[in-house]
Write a protein that holds these residues in place. Sequence first.
Motif, PDB file in Angstrom:
ATOM      1  N   LYS A   1       8.776  27.707  35.805  1.00  0.00           N
ATOM      2  CA  LYS A   1       9.775  26.735  36.269  1.00  0.00           C
ATOM      3  C   LYS A   1       9.853  26.704  37.789  1.00  0.00           C
ATOM      4  O   LYS A   1      10.135  25.655  38.391  1.00  0.00           O
ATOM      5  N   TRP A   2       9.585  27.859  38.450  1.00  0.00           N
ATOM      6  CA  TRP A   2       9.609  27.882  39.906  1.00  0.00           C
ATOM      7  C   TRP A   2       8.439  27.089  40.475  1.00  0.00           C
ATOM      8  O   TRP A   2       8.551  26.465  41.526  1.00  0.00           O
ATOM      9  N   ALA A   3       7.311  27.115  39.764  1.00  0.00           N
ATOM     10  CA  ALA A   3       6.166  26.316  40.205  1.00  0.00           C
ATOM     11  C   ALA A   3       6.509  24.823  40.152  1.00  0.00           C
ATOM     12  O   ALA A   3       6.196  24.066  41.076  1.00  0.00           O
ATOM     13  N   THR A   4       7.172  24.394  39.082  1.00  0.00           N
ATOM     14  CA  THR A   4       7.580  22.997  38.975  1.00  0.00           C
ATOM     15  C   THR A   4       8.585  22.636  40.059  1.00  0.00           C
ATOM     16  O   THR A   4       8.515  21.561  40.672  1.00  0.00           O
ATOM     17  N   ALA A   5       9.549  23.544  40.306  1.00  0.00           N
ATOM     18  CA  ALA A   5      10.555  23.288  41.343  1.00  0.00           C
ATOM     19  C   ALA A   5       9.900  23.170  42.715  1.00  0.00           C
ATOM     20  O   ALA A   5      10.277  22.310  43.525  1.00  0.00           O
ATOM     21  N   LEU A   6       8.914  24.019  43.001  1.00  0.00           N
ATOM     22  CA  LEU A   6       8.217  23.944  44.288  1.00  0.00           C
ATOM     23  C   LEU A   6       7.411  22.655  44.406  1.00  0.00           C
ATOM     24  O   LEU A   6       7.302  22.076  45.496  1.00  0.00           O
ATOM     25  N   LEU A   7       6.841  22.192  43.295  1.00  0.00           N
ATOM     26  CA  LEU A   7       6.100  20.940  43.335  1.00  0.00           C
ATOM     27  C   LEU A   7       7.044  19.769  43.608  1.00  0.00           C
ATOM     28  O   LEU A   7       6.713  18.858  44.374  1.00  0.00           O
ATOM     29  N   VAL A   8       8.230  19.797  42.998  1.00  0.00           N
ATOM     30  CA  VAL A   8       9.235  18.766  43.273  1.00  0.00           C
ATOM     31  C   VAL A   8       9.625  18.799  44.749  1.00  0.00           C
ATOM     32  O   VAL A   8       9.754  17.761  45.404  1.00  0.00           O
TER      33      VAL A   8
ATOM     34  N   GLN B   1       3.200  15.615  36.153  1.00  0.00           N
ATOM     35  CA  GLN B   1       3.894  16.767  35.569  1.00  0.00           C
ATOM     36  C   GLN B   1       5.035  16.326  34.654  1.00  0.00           C
ATOM     37  O   GLN B   1       5.318  16.975  33.650  1.00  0.00           O
ATOM     38  N   PHE B   2       5.696  15.219  34.999  1.00  0.00           N
ATOM     39  CA  PHE B   2       6.764  14.705  34.136  1.00  0.00           C
ATOM     40  C   PHE B   2       6.225  14.315  32.770  1.00  0.00           C
ATOM     41  O   PHE B   2       6.979  14.279  31.784  1.00  0.00           O
ATOM     42  N   ALA B   3       4.935  14.017  32.671  1.00  0.00           N
ATOM     43  CA  ALA B   3       4.350  13.642  31.384  1.00  0.00           C
ATOM     44  C   ALA B   3       4.457  14.776  30.370  1.00  0.00           C
ATOM     45  O   ALA B   3       4.446  14.536  29.157  1.00  0.00           O
ATOM     46  N   PHE B   4       4.584  16.015  30.852  1.00  0.00           N
ATOM     47  CA  PHE B   4       4.726  17.167  29.954  1.00  0.00           C
ATOM     48  C   PHE B   4       6.186  17.547  29.718  1.00  0.00           C
ATOM     49  O   PHE B   4       6.470  18.515  29.018  1.00  0.00           O
ATOM     50  N   GLY B   5       7.106  16.798  30.305  1.00  0.00           N
ATOM     51  CA  GLY B   5       8.516  17.111  30.172  1.00  0.00           C
ATOM     52  C   GLY B   5       9.089  17.649  31.474  1.00  0.00           C
ATOM     53  O   GLY B   5       8.348  18.066  32.375  1.00  0.00           O
ATOM     54  N   ILE B   6      10.419  17.629  31.559  1.00  0.00           N
ATOM     55  CA  ILE B   6      11.113  18.110  32.752  1.00  0.00           C
ATOM     56  C   ILE B   6      11.852  19.392  32.399  1.00  0.00           C
ATOM     57  O   ILE B   6      12.607  19.417  31.426  1.00  0.00           O
ATOM     58  N   PRO B   7      11.637  20.485  33.129  1.00  0.00           N
ATOM     59  CA  PRO B   7      12.323  21.746  32.825  1.00  0.00           C
ATOM     60  C   PRO B   7      13.835  21.571  32.812  1.00  0.00           C
ATOM     61  O   PRO B   7      14.397  20.964  33.737  1.00  0.00           O
ATOM     62  N   PRO B   8      14.524  22.062  31.789  1.00  0.00           N
ATOM     63  CA  PRO B   8      15.991  21.902  31.732  1.00  0.00           C
ATOM     64  C   PRO B   8      16.705  22.503  32.932  1.00  0.00           C
ATOM     65  O   PRO B   8      17.790  22.063  33.300  1.00  0.00           O
ATOM     66  N   GLU B   9      16.098  23.538  33.550  1.00  0.00           N
ATOM     67  CA  GLU B   9      16.752  24.209  34.674  1.00  0.00           C
ATOM     68  C   GLU B   9      16.920  23.292  35.882  1.00  0.00           C
ATOM     69  O   GLU B   9      17.833  23.491  36.687  1.00  0.00           O
ATOM     70  N   ILE B  10      16.034  22.315  36.050  1.00  0.00           N
ATOM     71  CA  ILE B  10      16.120  21.435  37.223  1.00  0.00           C
ATOM     72  C   ILE B  10      16.497  20.008  36.852  1.00  0.00           C
ATOM     73  O   ILE B  10      16.633  19.157  37.729  1.00  0.00           O
ATOM     74  N   GLU B  11      16.691  19.761  35.561  1.00  0.00           N
ATOM     75  CA  GLU B  11      16.960  18.395  35.113  1.00  0.00           C
ATOM     76  C   GLU B  11      18.242  17.836  35.720  1.00  0.00           C
ATOM     77  O   GLU B  11      18.269  16.727  36.259  1.00  0.00           O
TER      78      GLU B  11
END
Length: 521
Positions: free
Chosen positions: A193-200, A245-255
């Motif tokens: 989830k931190w990787a996704t947050a950093l990409l955002v 990345q959104f194509a795989f879903g959005i992590p609930p922690e950052i939604e």
Amino acid sequence: MAILPILILFGGALLMWLMRRRPARLSWAIAAVAAFSAWLSSMLLARAVPLQASISVWRPLDLFAAQIELRFDVINARPIIAGTTVLLTVILSTVLRLADREFRFGAIGLVYCALALIAMQSANLLTIALSWAMIDLVTLISGLNGAKDDASISSLLARVTVDASGILAVIGAAIASGAAGGMDDLAIPLVNKWATALLVLAVVLRLGLARLDYSLAGLPGVDDATATLRSFLSPAAALVILARQFAFGIPPEIENWLRVGSAIGLLICGARWVIEDETKDRQRFLTFGMAFLGIMASTVVPARFEAPLLSAILVMLVVGTLSSIFRVHTPWHRVFPAFAVLIMAMPVWGAGALLVQGISYAMGLGINLWVAIVGSIGLAMLAAGILRDVFKKVEAWYVDDLARLLYAAALILPVGVGLAVGGGAELAGGARAIVVTLLTIGGAVGIVSLIRRVDRVTWQRARGVVDRLHMGSVLNAAEGSLRWVSSSLRGIGGILEGEGAMLWVFVIILLVQLVIAGASQ
């Protein structure tokens, strides 16, 4: 085949550079042919997706297994078509300035578009970082080449530094993903989830949100055409990566963070887009507003999370470019802002169809009904900023019939592409989508009518309030905090300097001994 549009643009740029001492008309013709060829090839390649290309520039392969990979697929096919449309539209519109001694559209415009296409097609985090770095390098070199004073250099370095921090965030995302056992291949979701947050975070930095009052047209060596390319292509390239990345879903922690932050940004940028005067770099508020709207809508759809964001990217590119080149030279030109609003608000066919349908989903979600309300208001404000152009004054033009025909083609092209690249059949919005469309168009007409009725004094006061809605105060506070920390560290360094350092060492040792003695009792 995936890199064919990129090779065409690089080839055109090389030919323009070789012919740089020839008349401006020849350079314009080369740029136009290259842009049209890239646009046509991207449309033809879209019918043969997926396509992939890779190259390894590292040796030895057993030690450096990572490769530069490009992927042309359903995620980026339409944004790439829209991106080449931006380039071709901008080049066609510059025909009106061919006789002007200040006309400039060098090979750097084609190079910048080619690098943006590479960024859109990036298949892994390594390729993203490298493509963004090349874009920043081109920006830096071209800016320094045209710099005239220290202030312009400082402005350029500040922008490049902020963009480069986005590259560091991408590297951080790769490290976080690798630490969790994941890979940097964007064909699979980031497992951390931190990787996704950093990409955002990286995407937000690439949007240029460091300062909402930052003027791209103020950069050294940047003409209107190149400024338009940079203001749309760089953010779009970053948002395409986020959509993947959104194509795989959005992590609930950052939604929820994405939803609330995007709503605030949308309202601020929508207000500034409506209120702002006709400045060269006004379009950045449309860019930011559409990005926020696409992200917010993506957080509420039950499937195809990336669809509203991709739709917002298409609107940003085709409608934003149309707005940036639009001038009323004949009365019939006034129909194009109305077409642009339809592209944004239609629930089917248009580039904004999936965005409208994404907003409509929030109407039936109860707790997230506010997303539909804010989304409709924000889309109405963005549409109103376009609709204002209908009432522009007619500007005389002294060009030949060929130039008039090419300018008409420049206006028609983004409208045609905006209607052709829509994907209304992918999401079923139903009656709710029609409601969003009606609210958007009705709200836009109401806002424009209100603006035209407001007196000058009230209008200036409203502008004064809206102009304060930027991140300058936040950055000033951050700068003050950094200065306080820096001065504190210098003060501590002064205390520990010279003979006083030995005294403080004895004091620290004594304190440690007292703590140990107290703990042993």
